[in-house]
Design a protein around this motif. Structure first.
Motif, short mmCIF file in Angstrom:
data_model
loop_
_atom_site.label_atom_id
_atom_site.label_comp_id
_atom_site.label_asym_id
_atom_site.label_seq_id
_atom_site.Cartn_x
_atom_site.Cartn_y
_atom_site.Cartn_z
N THR A 41 47.33 -58.41 102.77
CA THR A 41 47.59 -58.84 101.40
C THR A 41 48.90 -58.25 100.90
OG1 THR A 41 46.54 -56.97 100.24
CG2 THR A 41 45.11 -58.79 100.92
N ARG A 42 49.53 -58.94 99.95
CA ARG A 42 50.75 -58.43 99.31
C ARG A 42 50.45 -57.16 98.54
NH1 ARG A 42 55.37 -61.82 96.12
NH2 ARG A 42 56.39 -60.05 95.07
N GLU A 43 49.23 -57.02 98.05
CA GLU A 43 48.87 -55.81 97.30
C GLU A 43 48.95 -54.57 98.19
OE1 GLU A 43 47.94 -59.20 95.05
OE2 GLU A 43 47.27 -58.72 97.09
N GLN A 44 48.63 -54.71 99.47
CA GLN A 44 48.81 -53.59 100.40
C GLN A 44 50.29 -53.24 100.54
OE1 GLN A 44 46.59 -55.44 103.72
NE2 GLN A 44 45.43 -53.53 103.85
N THR A 45 51.13 -54.26 100.58
CA THR A 45 52.57 -54.02 100.68
C THR A 45 53.09 -53.33 99.43
OG1 THR A 45 52.73 -56.01 102.05
CG2 THR A 45 54.79 -55.10 101.23
N ASN A 46 52.55 -53.70 98.26
CA ASN A 46 52.93 -53.00 97.02
C ASN A 46 52.66 -51.51 97.14
OD1 ASN A 46 53.64 -55.44 95.83
ND2 ASN A 46 51.68 -55.70 94.78
N ALA A 47 51.50 -51.17 97.69
CA ALA A 47 51.14 -49.75 97.85
C ALA A 47 52.05 -49.08 98.87
CB ALA A 47 49.68 -49.63 98.28
N ILE A 48 52.40 -49.78 99.93
CA ILE A 48 53.29 -49.23 100.95
C ILE A 48 54.66 -48.91 100.35
CG2 ILE A 48 54.62 -49.86 103.01
CD1 ILE A 48 52.09 -51.24 104.05
N ALA A 49 55.18 -49.83 99.51
CA ALA A 49 56.49 -49.62 98.89
C ALA A 49 56.48 -48.36 98.02
CB ALA A 49 56.88 -50.84 98.06
N LEU A 50 55.40 -48.13 97.30
CA LEU A 50 55.29 -46.93 96.48
C LEU A 50 55.17 -45.68 97.35
CD1 LEU A 50 52.88 -48.15 93.64
CD2 LEU A 50 55.33 -47.69 93.44
N ALA A 51 54.41 -45.78 98.45
CA ALA A 51 54.23 -44.63 99.34
C ALA A 51 55.55 -44.24 99.99
CB ALA A 51 53.19 -44.96 100.40
N GLY A 86 42.67 -42.34 92.99
CA GLY A 86 42.77 -43.40 94.00
C GLY A 86 44.20 -43.89 94.16
N LEU A 87 44.35 -45.19 94.24
CA LEU A 87 45.67 -45.79 94.45
C LEU A 87 46.62 -45.54 93.29
CD1 LEU A 87 44.59 -49.16 96.06
CD2 LEU A 87 46.07 -47.47 97.13
N ASP A 88 46.08 -45.26 92.10
CA ASP A 88 46.95 -45.00 90.96
C ASP A 88 47.76 -43.73 91.15
OD1 ASP A 88 46.18 -47.29 89.62
OD2 ASP A 88 44.51 -46.31 88.58
N ALA A 89 47.36 -42.88 92.09
CA ALA A 89 48.16 -41.69 92.40
C ALA A 89 49.54 -42.07 92.90
CB ALA A 89 47.44 -40.83 93.43
N LEU A 129 47.59 -53.16 93.38
CA LEU A 129 47.60 -52.37 94.61
C LEU A 129 46.31 -52.54 95.40
CD1 LEU A 129 49.03 -48.98 93.24
CD2 LEU A 129 50.31 -50.91 94.20
N ALA A 130 46.44 -52.56 96.71
CA ALA A 130 45.29 -52.51 97.63
C ALA A 130 45.62 -51.48 98.69
CB ALA A 130 45.01 -53.87 98.26
N ARG A 131 44.60 -50.82 99.19
CA ARG A 131 44.83 -49.68 100.09
C ARG A 131 45.17 -50.14 101.51
NH1 ARG A 131 41.31 -44.14 100.10
NH2 ARG A 131 42.40 -43.07 101.79
N PRO A 132 46.31 -49.74 102.02
CA PRO A 132 46.64 -50.02 103.42
C PRO A 132 46.07 -48.92 104.32
CG PRO A 132 48.51 -49.01 102.35
CD PRO A 132 47.42 -49.08 101.32
N ARG A 133 45.95 -49.21 105.60
CA ARG A 133 45.55 -48.18 106.56
C ARG A 133 46.76 -47.31 106.89
NH1 ARG A 133 43.26 -50.40 111.86
NH2 ARG A 133 45.31 -51.37 111.91
N VAL A 134 46.50 -46.15 107.47
CA VAL A 134 47.62 -45.28 107.86
C VAL A 134 48.49 -45.96 108.92
CG1 VAL A 134 46.48 -43.11 107.28
CG2 VAL A 134 46.19 -44.07 109.57
N PHE A 135 47.92 -46.85 109.71
CA PHE A 135 48.69 -47.49 110.77
C PHE A 135 49.75 -48.43 110.19
CE2 PHE A 135 44.49 -46.58 112.63
CZ PHE A 135 44.89 -45.69 113.61
N GLU A 136 49.42 -49.14 109.11
CA GLU A 136 50.40 -50.01 108.48
C GLU A 136 51.40 -49.20 107.66
OE1 GLU A 136 47.99 -52.02 110.50
OE2 GLU A 136 46.96 -51.23 108.72
#
Length: 315
Positions: A236-246, A277-280, A290-297
């Motif tokens: 999902t794009r929401e996982q990518t949103n979380a990745i960009a923030l990480a 959670g993801l709001d961190a 945001l959606a949570r990605p795995r550590v592998f992604e």
């Protein structure tokens, strides 16, 4: 045989760690959360990865124990994807020959006779599969063109009109009567090699401008375009949103940091398990995109960002 559902089944397996809507059909196809899809990825960025278990003796004396390139070939990119997955603790590798570099996967008897081992830098995956198994790493491999993998497979499933049939006994019988070159397969009895841990360099991940997510597979990270199309388990794009923030948290790593990428992302995962959670990732502010990605992604994105000197090996 072709068009009987091999790749379709693998495609279902590779997202088998995510919850499905009841009635979807795929809720009955589950997979380990530590399974990683492996493919060739021509042109990807590689930074300080030890690919020597698979590739050695490159032309012009180029080493492979700390391999770096901005334009990986099919074979070097596939070797890199495996080593990076193992670095992050993958326990199952999912591989489809349709998306692999052929010369990375196999070398038949005729080619072995023509090209001497000293002139061939690649140790094919066929000769490493057993050594991975000895380390507790499983492989699910889709093949339709080469029966040499019967020699190393524990279980063989035949797909016929999208139905699964266990043909292990028959495959082992064929392997026993028509084994691949025994000398070449002797490499399977050797150790796999070393997975060298790497430390991300915080300053290399400081964006030079605005960061924005253009699609599920593309992030504009300042002046750099980050291509995530090779991460097939990103859904999902929401996982990518979380990745960009990480990614934007990495510059906080000090210049003397000795934290490996595994440790950095394990620490981040622990943070996401806490109350915010993801709001961190969004400094505690509510973000419904945001959606949570795995550590592998997460690791896959970090590894693919084109930035000079982004990793150093931990010796």
């Amino acid at each position: 045989g072709g068009f009987h559902g091999k790749s379709t089944l693998l495609s279902a397996l590779q997202v088998g760690m995510y919850n499905k809507i009841p009635g979807d059909g795929r809720e009955f196809c589950v997979c380990s959360p530590n399974a990683v899809k492996i493919r060739a990825e021509d042109g990807r960025n590689v930074s300080s990865v030890n690919i020597s278990p698979f590739i050695n003796n490159l032309p012009f004396g180029q080493g492979t124990d700390s391999f770096t390139t901005a334009d990986a070939s099919g074979s070097t990119s596939q070797a890199t994807n495996i080593m990076e997955a193992l670095e992050m603790g993958a326990k199952t590798l999912l591989i489809d020959e349709d998306t692999c570099a052929t010369n990375f996967m196999i070398r038949d008897d005729k080619m072995i006779q023509l090209v001497h081992k000293d002139k061939e830098p690649i140790t094919p995956f066929l000769y490493k599969a057993r050594t991975l198994s000895k380390q507790g790493i499983s492989v699910i491999l889709v093949v339709g063109s080469c029966g040499d993998f019967f020699d190393v497979g524990d279980t063989t499933i035949l797909m016929d009109c999208f139905s699964c049939h266990d043909v292990t006994a028959r495959a082992k019988q064929i392997a026993a009567t028509r084994a691949a070159n025994g000398g070449a397969l002797a490499a399977s009895k050797e150790n796999f090699g070393n997975v060298t841990p790497r430390c991300p360099v915080g300053s290399a991940f400081k964006p030079t401008g605005k960061v924005s997510v253009r699609s599920k597979a593309v992030v504009a990270y300042g002046d750099t375009e980050l291509d995530l199309s090779g991460l097939e388990q990103l859904v999902t794009r929401e996982q990518t949103n979380a990745i960009a923030l990480a990614l934007q948290r990495l510059p906080a790593l000090g210049p003397d940091s000795k934290m490996t990428i595994f440790q950095v992302l394990t620490q981040l995962n622990a943070l996401l398990d806490q109350g915010d959670g993801l709001d961190a990732l969004a400094n505690g502010q509510f973000d419904g995109t945001l959606a949570r990605p795995r550590v592998f992604e997460l690791a896959g994105a970090i590894n693919r960002l084109r930035s000079k000197g982004s990793f150093v090996q931990l010796k």
